[in-house]
Design a protein around this motif. Structure first.
Motif, PDB file in Angstrom:
ATOM      1  N   ASP A 104      35.100  85.277 130.662  1.00  0.00           N
ATOM      2  CA  ASP A 104      36.301  84.456 130.780  1.00  0.00           C
ATOM      3  C   ASP A 104      36.981  84.880 132.066  1.00  0.00           C
ATOM      4  O   ASP A 104      37.405  86.026 132.202  1.00  0.00           O
ATOM      5  N   THR A 105      37.081  83.966 132.999  1.00  0.00           N
ATOM      6  CA  THR A 105      37.651  84.295 134.308  1.00  0.00           C
ATOM      7  C   THR A 105      39.075  83.767 134.468  1.00  0.00           C
ATOM      8  O   THR A 105      39.674  83.945 135.515  1.00  0.00           O
ATOM      9  N   ALA A 106      39.621  83.135 133.422  1.00  0.00           N
ATOM     10  CA  ALA A 106      40.931  82.498 133.554  1.00  0.00           C
ATOM     11  C   ALA A 106      42.068  83.273 132.895  1.00  0.00           C
ATOM     12  O   ALA A 106      43.226  82.929 133.086  1.00  0.00           O
ATOM     13  N   THR A 107      41.756  84.309 132.099  1.00  0.00           N
ATOM     14  CA  THR A 107      42.806  84.946 131.306  1.00  0.00           C
ATOM     15  C   THR A 107      43.718  85.859 132.109  1.00  0.00           C
ATOM     16  O   THR A 107      44.889  85.947 131.840  1.00  0.00           O
ATOM     17  N   SER A 108      43.187  86.569 133.070  1.00  0.00           N
ATOM     18  CA  SER A 108      43.999  87.514 133.840  1.00  0.00           C
ATOM     19  C   SER A 108      43.232  87.921 135.086  1.00  0.00           C
ATOM     20  O   SER A 108      42.171  87.387 135.379  1.00  0.00           O
ATOM     21  N   HIS A 109      43.762  88.897 135.777  1.00  0.00           N
ATOM     22  CA  HIS A 109      43.064  89.394 136.964  1.00  0.00           C
ATOM     23  C   HIS A 109      41.784  90.138 136.589  1.00  0.00           C
ATOM     24  O   HIS A 109      40.882  90.268 137.385  1.00  0.00           O
ATOM     25  N   GLU A 110      41.703  90.610 135.352  1.00  0.00           N
ATOM     26  CA  GLU A 110      40.495  91.290 134.889  1.00  0.00           C
ATOM     27  C   GLU A 110      39.755  90.394 133.903  1.00  0.00           C
ATOM     28  O   GLU A 110      40.281  90.034 132.874  1.00  0.00           O
ATOM     29  N   ARG A 111      38.541  90.031 134.243  1.00  0.00           N
ATOM     30  CA  ARG A 111      37.770  89.128 133.386  1.00  0.00           C
ATOM     31  C   ARG A 111      37.391  89.802 132.073  1.00  0.00           C
ATOM     32  O   ARG A 111      37.263  91.021 131.995  1.00  0.00           O
ATOM     33  N   GLN A 112      37.201  88.975 131.041  1.00  0.00           N
ATOM     34  CA  GLN A 112      36.875  89.457 129.697  1.00  0.00           C
ATOM     35  C   GLN A 112      35.498  88.942 129.293  1.00  0.00           C
ATOM     36  O   GLN A 112      35.187  87.767 129.530  1.00  0.00           O
ATOM     37  N   LEU A 113      34.699  89.788 128.651  1.00  0.00           N
ATOM     38  CA  LEU A 113      33.407  89.355 128.133  1.00  0.00           C
ATOM     39  C   LEU A 113      33.652  88.480 126.906  1.00  0.00           C
ATOM     40  O   LEU A 113      34.291  88.902 125.948  1.00  0.00           O
ATOM     41  N   ALA A 114      33.151  87.246 126.940  1.00  0.00           N
ATOM     42  CA  ALA A 114      33.353  86.293 125.849  1.00  0.00           C
ATOM     43  C   ALA A 114      32.105  86.160 124.977  1.00  0.00           C
ATOM     44  O   ALA A 114      32.216  85.977 123.761  1.00  0.00           O
ATOM     45  N   ALA A 115      30.921  86.243 125.591  1.00  0.00           N
ATOM     46  CA  ALA A 115      29.671  86.089 124.841  1.00  0.00           C
ATOM     47  C   ALA A 115      28.559  86.820 125.594  1.00  0.00           C
ATOM     48  O   ALA A 115      28.666  87.064 126.801  1.00  0.00           O
ATOM     49  N   TYR A 116      27.485  87.116 124.852  1.00  0.00           N
ATOM     50  CA  TYR A 116      26.405  87.921 125.435  1.00  0.00           C
ATOM     51  C   TYR A 116      25.113  87.672 124.658  1.00  0.00           C
ATOM     52  O   TYR A 116      25.133  87.441 123.446  1.00  0.00           O
TER      53      TYR A 116
END
Length: 156
Positions: A53-65
């Motif tokens: 997820d590249t839209a949540t904040s300055h630090e991207r979050q892993l959404a799926a793998y």
């Protein structure tokens, strides 16, 4: 907004690897209450498909793998998709379907004549069938969770 990235083990940064291990442990060990060796020694030779997820904040979050195991190291000699997960905060958004479609496409591209293998938790049987996988054999327990082998024929 989310972005899919496919990397070899060597291409993963320390932060990416940590996020992947943390997500796998959260889902497969903690949520499913399974005490087992999650890091199984295969990761070095696998491909790692990540959805960030590249839209949540300055630090991207892993959404799926998902992890793609090449046929040269899989016990059945088939390309396999495993460790499929969507992190808790991203469930219910159809990312699992998109992730699997990406993983299937990668397998078809890299191994166009080979059948794809998955060991599916039985509660996800219909989901995997909707992607073209066909159940094989009997249900078995893996870490006390019912699983079934499933196969997807080349370019099905």
């Amino acid at each position: 907004m989310h972005k899919f990235i496919l990397q070899s083990f060597e291409q993963l940064t320390a932060r990416e690897l940590y996020a992947i291990c943390q997500a796998r442990e959260a889902v497969f060990v903690v949520e499913q209450a399974c005490a087992y060796q999650e890091l199984d020694g295969l990761d070095n030779d696998c491909l790692h498909l990540q959805c960030w997820d590249t839209a949540t904040s300055h630090e991207r979050q892993l959404a799926a793998y998902a992890r793609i195991i090449p046929p040269t190291i899989h016990s059945m000699g088939l390309p396999a998709i495993g460790r499929v997960l969507t992190t808790k905060d991203y469930r219910g958004r159809d990312l699992g379907r998109e992730l699997m479609q990406q993983a299937i496409g990668i397998c078809h591209s890299r191994y166009p004549t080979q059948t794809i293998y998955i060991s599916a938790q039985t509660y996800l049987l219909e989901f995997y069938q909707s992607l073209g996988f066909v159940a094989q054999g009997d249900v078995y327990l893996e870490d006390d969770i019912p699983h079934i082998d499933m196969l997807l024929e080349p370019n099905a």
